[in-house]
Scaffold this motif. Structure first.
Motif, PDB file in Angstrom:
ATOM      1  N   LEU A   1      36.728  28.426   0.605  1.00  0.00           N
ATOM      2  CA  LEU A   1      36.631  29.366  -0.518  1.00  0.00           C
ATOM      3  C   LEU A   1      36.850  30.810  -0.051  1.00  0.00           C
ATOM      4  CD1 LEU A   1      33.606  27.766  -2.405  1.00  0.00           C
ATOM      5  CD2 LEU A   1      36.040  27.620  -3.002  1.00  0.00           C
ATOM      6  N   ARG A   2      36.366  31.144   1.133  1.00  0.00           N
ATOM      7  CA  ARG A   2      36.596  32.488   1.669  1.00  0.00           C
ATOM      8  C   ARG A   2      38.082  32.727   1.922  1.00  0.00           C
ATOM      9  NH1 ARG A   2      32.366  31.579   5.354  1.00  0.00           N
ATOM     10  NH2 ARG A   2      33.904  31.590   7.042  1.00  0.00           N
ATOM     11  N   ALA A   3      38.744  31.710   2.454  1.00  0.00           N
ATOM     12  CA  ALA A   3      40.184  31.849   2.707  1.00  0.00           C
ATOM     13  C   ALA A   3      40.930  32.029   1.377  1.00  0.00           C
ATOM     14  CB  ALA A   3      40.708  30.626   3.458  1.00  0.00           C
ATOM     15  N   TRP A   4      40.576  31.248   0.383  1.00  0.00           N
ATOM     16  CA  TRP A   4      41.226  31.351  -0.922  1.00  0.00           C
ATOM     17  C   TRP A   4      40.994  32.729  -1.541  1.00  0.00           C
ATOM     18  CZ3 TRP A   4      44.723  28.867  -3.794  1.00  0.00           C
ATOM     19  CH2 TRP A   4      44.818  29.205  -5.153  1.00  0.00           C
ATOM     20  N   ALA A   5      39.800  33.269  -1.343  1.00  0.00           N
ATOM     21  CA  ALA A   5      39.426  34.541  -1.982  1.00  0.00           C
ATOM     22  C   ALA A   5      40.219  35.727  -1.441  1.00  0.00           C
ATOM     23  CB  ALA A   5      37.929  34.785  -1.791  1.00  0.00           C
ATOM     24  N   VAL A   6      40.949  35.544  -0.341  1.00  0.00           N
ATOM     25  CA  VAL A   6      41.777  36.626   0.192  1.00  0.00           C
ATOM     26  C   VAL A   6      42.788  37.088  -0.859  1.00  0.00           C
ATOM     27  CG1 VAL A   6      43.604  37.105   1.874  1.00  0.00           C
ATOM     28  CG2 VAL A   6      41.473  36.018   2.609  1.00  0.00           C
ATOM     29  N   GLY A   7      43.247  36.164  -1.700  1.00  0.00           N
ATOM     30  CA  GLY A   7      44.133  36.536  -2.797  1.00  0.00           C
ATOM     31  C   GLY A   7      45.599  36.510  -2.427  1.00  0.00           C
ATOM     32  N   ASP A   8      46.388  37.291  -3.164  1.00  0.00           N
ATOM     33  CA  ASP A   8      47.842  37.230  -3.024  1.00  0.00           C
ATOM     34  C   ASP A   8      48.349  37.737  -1.677  1.00  0.00           C
ATOM     35  OD1 ASP A   8      47.965  36.193  -5.554  1.00  0.00           O
ATOM     36  OD2 ASP A   8      48.402  38.112  -6.535  1.00  0.00           O
ATOM     37  N   ASP A   9      47.498  38.444  -0.956  1.00  0.00           N
ATOM     38  CA  ASP A   9      47.898  38.986   0.356  1.00  0.00           C
ATOM     39  C   ASP A   9      47.625  37.982   1.481  1.00  0.00           C
ATOM     40  OD1 ASP A   9      48.985  41.039   1.922  1.00  0.00           O
ATOM     41  OD2 ASP A   9      47.009  41.841   2.421  1.00  0.00           O
ATOM     42  N   TRP A  10      47.524  36.701   1.137  1.00  0.00           N
ATOM     43  CA  TRP A  10      47.065  35.694   2.097  1.00  0.00           C
ATOM     44  C   TRP A  10      47.988  35.557   3.309  1.00  0.00           C
ATOM     45  CZ3 TRP A  10      50.330  31.487   2.824  1.00  0.00           C
ATOM     46  CH2 TRP A  10      51.268  31.233   1.824  1.00  0.00           C
ATOM     47  N   GLN A  11      49.294  35.687   3.152  1.00  0.00           N
ATOM     48  CA  GLN A  11      50.192  35.495   4.296  1.00  0.00           C
ATOM     49  C   GLN A  11      49.962  36.555   5.373  1.00  0.00           C
ATOM     50  OE1 GLN A  11      53.559  35.268   1.600  1.00  0.00           O
ATOM     51  NE2 GLN A  11      54.242  33.374   2.599  1.00  0.00           N
ATOM     52  N   ARG A  12      49.767  37.807   4.939  1.00  0.00           N
ATOM     53  CA  ARG A  12      49.495  38.867   5.909  1.00  0.00           C
ATOM     54  C   ARG A  12      48.090  38.734   6.487  1.00  0.00           C
ATOM     55  NH1 ARG A  12      46.532  42.678   6.769  1.00  0.00           N
ATOM     56  NH2 ARG A  12      45.517  42.379   4.754  1.00  0.00           N
ATOM     57  N   ALA A  13      47.097  38.449   5.616  1.00  0.00           N
ATOM     58  CA  ALA A  13      45.703  38.372   6.079  1.00  0.00           C
ATOM     59  C   ALA A  13      45.496  37.202   7.035  1.00  0.00           C
ATOM     60  CB  ALA A  13      44.769  38.244   4.867  1.00  0.00           C
ATOM     61  N   PHE A  14      46.034  36.049   6.703  1.00  0.00           N
ATOM     62  CA  PHE A  14      45.915  34.899   7.604  1.00  0.00           C
ATOM     63  C   PHE A  14      46.649  35.170   8.910  1.00  0.00           C
ATOM     64  CE2 PHE A  14      45.445  31.684   3.855  1.00  0.00           C
ATOM     65  CZ  PHE A  14      44.218  32.231   3.555  1.00  0.00           C
ATOM     66  N   GLY A  15      47.813  35.838   8.814  1.00  0.00           N
ATOM     67  CA  GLY A  15      48.566  36.161  10.015  1.00  0.00           C
ATOM     68  C   GLY A  15      47.796  37.074  10.952  1.00  0.00           C
ATOM     69  N   ALA A  16      47.054  38.031  10.380  1.00  0.00           N
ATOM     70  CA  ALA A  16      46.252  38.934  11.209  1.00  0.00           C
ATOM     71  C   ALA A  16      45.160  38.171  11.943  1.00  0.00           C
ATOM     72  CB  ALA A  16      45.650  40.041  10.336  1.00  0.00           C
ATOM     73  N   ARG A  17      44.517  37.223  11.245  1.00  0.00           N
ATOM     74  CA  ARG A  17      43.487  36.401  11.905  1.00  0.00           C
ATOM     75  C   ARG A  17      44.085  35.567  13.032  1.00  0.00           C
ATOM     76  NH1 ARG A  17      40.245  32.796   7.767  1.00  0.00           N
ATOM     77  NH2 ARG A  17      39.314  32.076   9.739  1.00  0.00           N
ATOM     78  N   ILE A  18      45.230  34.984  12.762  1.00  0.00           N
ATOM     79  CA  ILE A  18      45.869  34.129  13.770  1.00  0.00           C
ATOM     80  C   ILE A  18      46.326  34.960  14.960  1.00  0.00           C
ATOM     81  CG2 ILE A  18      47.878  32.668  14.219  1.00  0.00           C
ATOM     82  CD1 ILE A  18      47.549  31.601  11.328  1.00  0.00           C
ATOM     83  N   ASP A  19      46.893  36.129  14.711  1.00  0.00           N
ATOM     84  CA  ASP A  19      47.317  36.989  15.820  1.00  0.00           C
ATOM     85  C   ASP A  19      46.131  37.380  16.695  1.00  0.00           C
ATOM     86  OD1 ASP A  19      50.092  37.152  15.614  1.00  0.00           O
ATOM     87  OD2 ASP A  19      49.999  38.693  14.070  1.00  0.00           O
ATOM     88  N   ALA A  20      44.994  37.683  16.055  1.00  0.00           N
ATOM     89  CA  ALA A  20      43.796  38.035  16.837  1.00  0.00           C
ATOM     90  C   ALA A  20      43.334  36.839  17.677  1.00  0.00           C
ATOM     91  CB  ALA A  20      42.681  38.483  15.890  1.00  0.00           C
ATOM     92  N   TYR A  21      43.396  35.653  17.092  1.00  0.00           N
ATOM     93  CA  TYR A  21      43.030  34.433  17.827  1.00  0.00           C
ATOM     94  C   TYR A  21      43.968  34.212  19.018  1.00  0.00           C
ATOM     95  CZ  TYR A  21      43.660  29.386  18.658  1.00  0.00           C
ATOM     96  OH  TYR A  21      43.861  28.152  19.228  1.00  0.00           O
TER      97      TYR A  21
END
Length: 527
Positions: free
Chosen positions: A443-463
């Motif tokens: 649900l937290r991942a879904w709540a990121v909204g329409d900017d999900w590709q950039r937001a998920f990418g930032a998390r993955i890059d940090a990982y």
């Protein structure tokens, strides 16, 4: 010098009278006159294929039209060649890259032939045969998978007990009681299987390593046309991928046509669970001279790149992962890497031919996700949100797998063409969410909204940045290798990985079940 250790029978699921199978022996001879049926566990013994169960693939047509049914590998190949389909041959040998020498006892390298017959016009694979190199043996294994164009399923056959047995079709793989039984203990979703589906195709004769030096110089297979005329595994990879996709599309076609998905779990488990695995390796030879300064690692061992980046276009900018060659070599020593053939019998110290082999998400699972997204049953945002749950563990994630119990069994398409599956997933996970649990993570991942590709990418890059920092130190890489060894052990528990030489062993490491956090650290899971 002969290579008797390669004269093996493949893994034997029970095809035959129950009492005999329980004692580990074959049932009575069947004979070649009839095509038999034995779908485990529906049939207590092999019996004639019923008239209402005629199979419509090209191999069935060969058996039905033959005056004398083929029984050996050579006879079966000749019968299929006579159909006019285009044939390609391939060779796989677990341990085949381990150079031939005078071992006290030769390791069984499990050399097998794979032959594919395709439609000359379309190139579509119609028949796939796997057999022992003992082509004239009436007892060495011969297995066939045929595509039934009318029923849109693969049919599974094996020559056993002097006759041909139909073991079921792709749909038997999907539900109890036949799921995971008979040939579907490895073909778990009813599709074709090729464990190494990417360069460098660790155990195959391929463009990466064509010669297979592990075959004895006087091995009679070397004189066979199917060996001399073999293609590289890169060609079989294409055929297998297209065959898996064809079956996946056939599964989904009735759902799309009817606008209702009533068995959502049979699809969603291939999104959130590890139903099968492929094996991926570095393309660097583990004993290469002179050694390179760094070893590039397969990123898909650490992240579902195929789905998150290639399919869903999450905006990841981090480059490929690597470690120093010295760190890798030190781990081989410290963790006691060895190749075994038969229990604890060590035949070589060190890694496989290509370095750093690890499980990755299976292509058959990727194909289902791709089909669901393209048919718009799942939105790209929902697909990515599901995969971001415990994303540092692309395989064997307990957290992501536990979502399945909270996912819906049904989805429908409304009059405007929109599917309800996203909404249904949000509804059921909202009611199942608990603090810190996987449903809350979704649900937290879904709540990121329409900017999900950039937001998920930032998390993955940090990982990936944190992971690379660990890979750059000796102790950090040793910890990461412990994780990969743990995943190899989990993969070995599956019938698909049936041979000792498929993966290396790490003698010095305990049997622990490990997972990775988003900061690149490793922890032990409770078992």
């Amino acid at each position: 010098m002969t290579e008797g250790a390669d004269e093996f029978s493949t893994r034997r699921y029970p095809f035959g009278c129950t009492a005999a199978s329980a004692m580990g022996v074959e049932g009575p001879s069947l004979g070649p006159a009839t095509i038999y049926r034995c779908v485990v566990p529906l049939d207590a013994d092999a019996g004639p294929l019923r008239g209402d169960e005629t199979t419509g693939d090209r191999f069935a047509a060969v058996l039905a039209g033959a005056t004398t049914r083929p029984l050996t590998g050579r006879e079966t190949i000749a019968a299929l060649d006579a159909t006019g389909l285009a044939r390609s041959s391939f060779v796989v040998s677990d341990g085949g890259q381990l150079a031939w020498r005078d071992f006290e006892v030769q390791p069984a390298r499990q050399t097998r032939l794979a032959l594919a017959w395709a439609d000359p016009a379309s190139g579509a694979l119609l028949v796939l045969l796997s057999c022992s190199p003992r082509l004239d043996s009436a007892s060495a294994f011969v297995q066939v998978i045929g595509w039934d164009e009318g029923a849109t399923v693969f049919n599974f056959y094996e020559r056993r007990r002097g006759g041909w047995i139909w073991a079921g079709n792709s749909r038997h793989a999907l539900d109890a009681p036949t799921r995971g039984r008979g040939p579907f203990d490895s073909h778990v979703n009813g599709a074709l299987v090729m464990k190494e589906l990417k360069v460098p195709w660790q155990h195959w004769s391929s463009q990466s390593a064509f010669d297979l030096p592990g075959l004895a110089p006087d091995n009679p297979l070397r004189t066979e046309d199917v060996f001399r005329d073999r293609s590289g595994a890169e060609r079989l990879e294409q055929l297998v991928r297209s065959g898996v996709q064809r079956w996946t599309d056939a599964r989904l076609a009735p759902v799309v046509a009817e606008g209702e998905l009533t068995n959502a779990h049979t699809f969603l488990r291939q999104v959130v669970d590890t139903t099968s695995v492929n094996l991926v390796s570095s393309d660097v030879v583990s004993r290469v001279e002179p050694p390179p300064p760094r070893l590039t690692l397969p990123t898909t061992a650490f992240l579902d790149v195929d789905a998150l980046v290639d399919l869903l276009e999450v905006e990841v900018t981090h480059g490929r992962l690597s470690t120093s060659w010295e760190h890798y070599q030190q781990v081989l020593v410290d963790h006691g890497y060895e190749l075994r053939a038969g229990g604890d019998r060590v035949v070589a110290r060190g890694d496989l031919h290509f370095a750093f082999t690890a499980p990755e998400r299976a292509f058959e699972d990727q194909a289902v996700l791709r089909a669901l997204v393209r048919a718009r049953l799942l939105s790209r945002r929902m697909a990515a949100s599901l995969l971001m749950v415990d994303f540092p563990n692309p395989v064997f994630s307990r957290r992501r797998r536990s979502l399945l119990a909270a996912l819906p069994e049904r989805g429908v398409r409304d009059a405007g063409g929109r599917w309800s599956l996203d909404d249904a997933i949000l509804d059921v996970t909202s009611s199942a969410a608990s603090a810190g649990g996987p449903a809350e993570e979704l649900l937290r991942a879904w709540a990121v909204g329409d900017d999900w590709q950039r937001a998920f990418g930032a998390r993955i890059d940090a990982y990936l940045t944190a992971l690379q920092a660990r890979l750059d130190t000796s102790s950090g890489f040793a910890e990461i290798d412990r994780l990969i060894v743990s995943r190899r052990r989990q993969a070995r528990r599956r019938p698909l990985l049936e041979f000792d030489l498929t993966l290396p062993f790490a003698r010095e490491l305990p049997r622990e079940q490990l997972a990775m956090r988003e900061d690149g650290s490793i922890y032990e899971e409770e078992t």
